[in-house]
Design an enzyme around this catalytic site. Structure first.
Site, PDB file in Angstrom:
ATOM      1  N   GLU A 443       1.453  -1.486  -0.182  1.00  0.00           N
ATOM      2  CA  GLU A 443      -0.293   0.405  -0.043  1.00  0.00           C
ATOM      3  C   GLU A 443       1.099   1.317  -0.059  1.00  0.00           C
ATOM      4  O   GLU A 443       0.643   2.455   0.776  1.00  0.00           O
ATOM      5  CB  GLU A 443      -0.606   0.137   1.112  1.00  0.00           C
ATOM      6  CG  GLU A 443      -2.634  -0.367   0.599  1.00  0.00           C
ATOM      7  CD  GLU A 443      -2.441  -0.349  -0.287  1.00  0.00           C
ATOM      8  OE1 GLU A 443      -3.239   0.767  -1.190  1.00  0.00           O
ATOM      9  OE2 GLU A 443      -3.287  -1.295  -0.330  1.00  0.00           O
TER      10      GLU A 443
HETATM   11  C1  LIG Z   1       2.829  -9.926   0.349  1.00  0.00           C
HETATM   12  C2  LIG Z   1       2.347  -8.753  -0.614  1.00  0.00           C
HETATM   13  C3  LIG Z   1       1.050  -8.509  -1.282  1.00  0.00           C
HETATM   14  C4  LIG Z   1       1.180  -7.998  -1.912  1.00  0.00           C
HETATM   15  N1  LIG Z   1      -0.960  -7.381  -2.688  1.00  0.00           N
HETATM   16  C5  LIG Z   1      -0.703  -6.476  -3.467  1.00  0.00           C
HETATM   17  C6  LIG Z   1      -1.755  -5.990  -4.089  1.00  0.00           C
HETATM   18  O1  LIG Z   1      -2.713  -5.996  -3.222  1.00  0.00           O
HETATM   19  N2  LIG Z   1      -1.992  -5.367  -5.049  1.00  0.00           N
HETATM   20  C7  LIG Z   1      -0.956  -4.410  -5.771  1.00  0.00           C
HETATM   21  O2  LIG Z   1      -1.046  -3.878  -6.192  1.00  0.00           O
HETATM   22  N3  LIG Z   1       0.422  -4.917  -5.118  1.00  0.00           N
HETATM   23  C8  LIG Z   1       0.398  -5.274  -4.488  1.00  0.00           C
HETATM   24  N4  LIG Z   1       1.488  -5.537  -3.592  1.00  0.00           N
HETATM   25  C9  LIG Z   1       3.009  -4.073  -3.918  1.00  0.00           C
HETATM   26  C10 LIG Z   1       3.713  -3.525  -2.901  1.00  0.00           C
HETATM   27  O3  LIG Z   1       1.981  -2.665  -2.906  1.00  0.00           O
HETATM   28  C11 LIG Z   1       4.593  -3.174  -3.988  1.00  0.00           C
HETATM   29  O4  LIG Z   1       5.931  -3.920  -2.907  1.00  0.00           O
HETATM   30  C12 LIG Z   1       5.131  -1.856  -2.876  1.00  0.00           C
HETATM   31  O5  LIG Z   1       4.549  -1.191  -3.697  1.00  0.00           O
HETATM   32  C13 LIG Z   1       6.432  -1.563  -3.560  1.00  0.00           C
HETATM   33  O6  LIG Z   1       6.430  -1.789  -4.347  1.00  0.00           O
HETATM   34  P1  LIG Z   1       8.331  -2.857  -5.677  1.00  0.00           P
HETATM   35  O7  LIG Z   1       7.825  -4.254  -4.583  1.00  0.00           O
HETATM   36  O8  LIG Z   1       7.914  -2.728  -6.801  1.00  0.00           O
HETATM   37  O9  LIG Z   1       9.637  -1.693  -4.530  1.00  0.00           O
HETATM   38  P2  LIG Z   1       9.913  -0.757  -5.003  1.00  0.00           P
HETATM   39  O10 LIG Z   1       9.377   0.762  -5.433  1.00  0.00           O
HETATM   40  O11 LIG Z   1      11.115  -1.436  -6.155  1.00  0.00           O
HETATM   41  O12 LIG Z   1      10.894   0.257  -4.297  1.00  0.00           O
HETATM   42  C14 LIG Z   1      11.760  -0.255  -3.539  1.00  0.00           C
HETATM   43  C15 LIG Z   1      12.840   0.445  -2.585  1.00  0.00           C
HETATM   44  O13 LIG Z   1      12.791   1.819  -3.528  1.00  0.00           O
HETATM   45  C16 LIG Z   1      12.188   2.620  -1.971  1.00  0.00           C
HETATM   46  N5  LIG Z   1      11.467   3.689  -3.234  1.00  0.00           N
HETATM   47  C17 LIG Z   1      10.798   3.525  -4.144  1.00  0.00           C
HETATM   48  N6  LIG Z   1      10.920   5.024  -4.969  1.00  0.00           N
HETATM   49  C18 LIG Z   1      11.705   5.403  -3.965  1.00  0.00           C
HETATM   50  C19 LIG Z   1      11.510   7.226  -3.492  1.00  0.00           C
HETATM   51  N7  LIG Z   1      11.377   8.245  -4.628  1.00  0.00           N
HETATM   52  N8  LIG Z   1      11.403   8.093  -3.027  1.00  0.00           N
HETATM   53  C20 LIG Z   1      11.771   7.293  -1.442  1.00  0.00           C
HETATM   54  N9  LIG Z   1      12.163   5.108  -1.683  1.00  0.00           N
HETATM   55  C21 LIG Z   1      11.575   5.190  -2.612  1.00  0.00           C
HETATM   56  C22 LIG Z   1      10.693   1.985  -1.495  1.00  0.00           C
HETATM   57  O14 LIG Z   1      10.681   2.970  -0.646  1.00  0.00           O
HETATM   58  C23 LIG Z   1      11.842   0.538  -1.318  1.00  0.00           C
HETATM   59  O15 LIG Z   1      11.796   0.844   0.038  1.00  0.00           O
HETATM   60  C24 LIG Z   1       2.225  -6.431  -2.290  1.00  0.00           C
HETATM   61  C25 LIG Z   1       3.496  -6.340  -2.225  1.00  0.00           C
HETATM   62  C26 LIG Z   1       3.503  -7.760  -1.149  1.00  0.00           C
HETATM   63  C27 LIG Z   1       4.516  -8.279  -0.955  1.00  0.00           C
END
Ligand SMILES: Cc1cc2nc3c(=O)[nH]c(=O)nc-3n(C[C@H](O)[C@H](O)[C@H](O)COP(=O)(O)OP(=O)(O)OC[C@H]3O[C@@H](n4cnc5c(N)ncnc54)[C@H](O)[C@@H]3O)c2cc1C
Length: 598
Positions: A443
């Site tokens: 989220e």
């Molecule tokens: C168990 C689970 C359930 C989930 N359920 C859903 C769901 O129902 N629907 C859905 O759509 N998604 C879902 N997700 C996805 C989840 O919302 C994302 O994993 C999350 O938003 C982060 O995206 P990412 O994993 O691609 O990390 P990334 O976006 O690649 O981020 C990696 C790191 O970089 C940091 N970062 C990125 N951009 C910035 C910035 N501008 N400034 C500072 N730091 C930054 C982040 O905070 C993080 O620490 C789920 C994930 C999991 C693991």
């Protein structure tokens, strides 16, 4: 084996004694007739469902997990999950906070929120199946066409169909502008959707007859980035004109993730091959509808950690009274035993009280936000609607990030109370830690929440909303400023309120010259803001407790409340000083580090 007792007394205190929700709800026409007895009775029954039906499935569900049949794409949830979901639907629980126009019971959101806290304590992974439906329901309820609403909302209200939110793709999580899933317009007004989503919670399962996916995708002529993203409703099964289920749609589960926690919730890879969907809202304005869903989900995620904090606390408290190790530093306490119960040790108490304070502060914030949401949409006075919406926008990232970070601290502290036994599965404590961990990530990670708070919600409107919250603090300070008994609760928030104004201006000024200054300060800033909010609520809770005690009420509940408030202000709230100090060290020590991070 862990146990769980619904914290009904504290819920009643928050709703009826501090927030006076029944009086407030009288200003909202649709809830004008609700009374405290009805609210209490619903939550009492809800607590039974949580503790008796889904809590017993928490550990077994974690051990069993979900399984995918790769030939049929069907997902089987752990033993007992489907039956528990049927009990949930038959009991009318799915419809609790939903609109009566679509078969809902129309109960206030604060009641639904507290019901969900108990579900989360009992079994977060199970709760996510119906929980995600609420977000999808809100998006369709706000932006869906009358036809979409008629097609989907009745069955989502009853719980016969569940919902999902499909945003994330393998290369795109935080930055949704990178999205690739495509939506091709068809002659009949529908869209053919093709692409891959990952990490979709409750994305496939055997608990409901249909799954209503809300999917973000791009139109062929969409501008690049986030301004070219549209929102679609894509059902697993098509729905015939008479409401019966039609053909299978081209949206499938291609795999399930193996993960650290919430193992019994199916985290699905979703493959769409010419899946047919209809658009929600306007082309390229998909984030509007998705934000309705995400804001609801962000409060929901804070509520998940609140639930875990509460259940972890209850179990750690019972263990600390039972487990005997060493003698108290101030002399033997349990003379009949070879050692004293560990609750005599100051640091064990600190761990317990940390969890208790974070649960009680979190419950206040969740209930307060639920009332703001109610007022934003239903209050008779337009100004109250506007003010409530603005305040809620500021408090939402705090409710998400502060509560989930606190959940991490609290569940770990409670596991620590068990010593080595906390690390062993049968006690259930390590599962609370594991299950809570995702709440800080999905989220929008907690870093993203802090950027939203500081960048958009505070600096974006020159601190206007922060001032609104400051006025609430100021009013309490003015009301109780000369009351000596309240000084220990009022002085810290009065001081922090003033410091926050200066601190915010300072970051705003530095950020104007170098935006990395905002990025470097944001996480610390959110925690300071979280403590200002919790401090305000603890002062209000202490105010009620002191008044009751002064009036001769001997219920130990009020003494306990004061002791918890004192602990909070002495041991947790003061971290604000360190946080402001670290925030002030700025971005240079982070950004001028290419050699260190080479
Ligand atoms: C168990 C689970 C359930 C989930 N359920 C859903 C769901 O129902 N629907 C859905 O759509 N998604 C879902 N997700 C996805 C989840 O919302 C994302 O994993 C999350 O938003 C982060 O995206 P990412 O994993 O691609 O990390 P990334 O976006 O690649 O981020 C990696 C790191 O970089 C940091 N970062 C990125 N951009 C910035 C910035 N501008 N400034 C500072 N730091 C930054 C982040 O905070 C993080 O620490 C789920 C994930 C999991 C693991």
């Amino acid at each position: 084996m862990p146990t769980y007792t619904p914290p009904l007394r504290d819920m009643q205190f928050v709703m009826h004694e501090v927030l006076k929700v029944v009086d407030e709800l009288k200003q909202i026409p649709q809830h004008a007739d609700i009374d405290a007895d009805t609210i209490n009775a619903v939550l009492e029954e809800g607590g039974k469902f949580a503790s008796e039906v889904i809590f017993p499935l928490n550990i077994s569900g974690d051990a069993e997990g979900c399984t995918l049949d790769t030939k049929t794409h069907a997902v089987t949830t752990p033993k007992g999950f489907k039956e528990a979901y049927k009990t949930y639907i038959d009991g009318g629980w799915a419809a609790l906070g939903c609109d009566p126009e679509f078969g809902g019971q129309g109960l206030p959101l604060v009641v639904n929120g507290m019901f969900y806290e108990m579900l989360n304590s009992a079994n977060q992974a199970w709760t996510m199946y119906p929980g995600l439906t609420h977000g999808a329901y809100h998006a369709l309820h706000t932006y869906g066409t009358p036809e979409q609403q008629q097609t989907y909302l009745h069955k989502m209200t009853s719980g016969e169909w569940t919902g999902t939110m499909c945003l994330t793709e393998p290369h795109c999580g935080t930055d949704l502008g990178l999205m690739r899933t495509k939506a091709e317009p068809q002659a009949d007004g529908t869209y053919k959707i093709t692409g891959n989503k990952i990490f979709i919670s409750a994305g496939e399962h055997d608990m409901a007859d249909n799954i209503i996916h809300l999917v973000l995708a791009r139109l062929p002529d969409a501008p690049p980035g986030i301004k070219g993203v549209s929102l679609f409703v894509v059902p697993k099964f098509h729905v015939n004109k008479d409401g019966s289920l039609g053909e299978r749609n081209g949206i499938y589960c291609g795999g399930l993730e193996h993960k650290m926690g919430i193992k019994s919730n199916a985290t699905a890879q979703i493959v769409m091959e010419d899946a047919i969907g209809t658009m929600i809202g306007q082309p390229n304005k998909g984030m509007q509808g998705m934000f309705v869903m995400m804001n609801s989900a962000r409060l929901g995620v804070g509520n998940q950690s609140l639930g875990l904090t509460e259940v972890a606390f209850q179990n750690a408290l019972a263990y600390a009274k039972d487990r005997i190790q060493m003698r108290s530093l101030t002399g033997t306490k349990a003379k009949d035993k070879p050692a004293d119960p560990i609750i005599v040790h100051p640091d064990v108490r600190k761990m317990l009280l940390t969890a208790k304070a974070y649960a009680e502060g979190g419950r206040m914030l969740q209930a307060y936000c639920a009332m703001l949401l109610e007022k934003e949409h239903g209050h008779a006075d337009e100004k109250v609607r506007k003010d409530s919406g603005e305040l809620l926008a500021m408090l939402t990232p705090i409710a998400k990030a502060f509560l989930t970070d606190n959940g991490h601290i609290a569940t770990n502290a409670c596991m620590q109370v068990f010593g080595g036994h906390g690390f062993i599965k049968e006690w259930g404590m390590e599962q609370f830690v594991r299950d809570n961990r995702i709440n800080m990530i999905y989220e929008g990670t907690n870093t993203i929440q802090s950027l939203d708070l500081l960048g958009r919600k505070i600096l974006g409107n020159n601190g206007a909303t922060l001032k609104k919250f400051g006025k609430l603090v100021g009013a309490l300070v003015a009301e109780e400023g000369v009351n000596e008994k309240m000084a220990e609760f009022i002085t810290p928030i009065a001081i922090l309120g003033e410091q926050m104004t200066k601190f915010t201006t300072e970051i705003g000024f530095k950020g104007f010259q170098n935006p990395d200054e905002v990025g470097a300060a944001a996480v610390d800033y959110l925690r300071v803001a979280g403590h200002l909010v919790f401090g305000y609520f603890f002062a209000r809770m202490a105010q009620v407790a002191l008044r009751e005690i002064a009036a001769g009420n001997t219920d130990p509940f009020y003494v306990a409340k004061l002791q918890t408030a004192r602990f909070y202000f002495s041991k947790l709230f003061p971290e604000t000083a360190t946080l402001m100090r670290t925030a002030r060290t700025g971005s240079k020590v982070l950004m001028d580090t290419d050699a260190a991070l080479a």
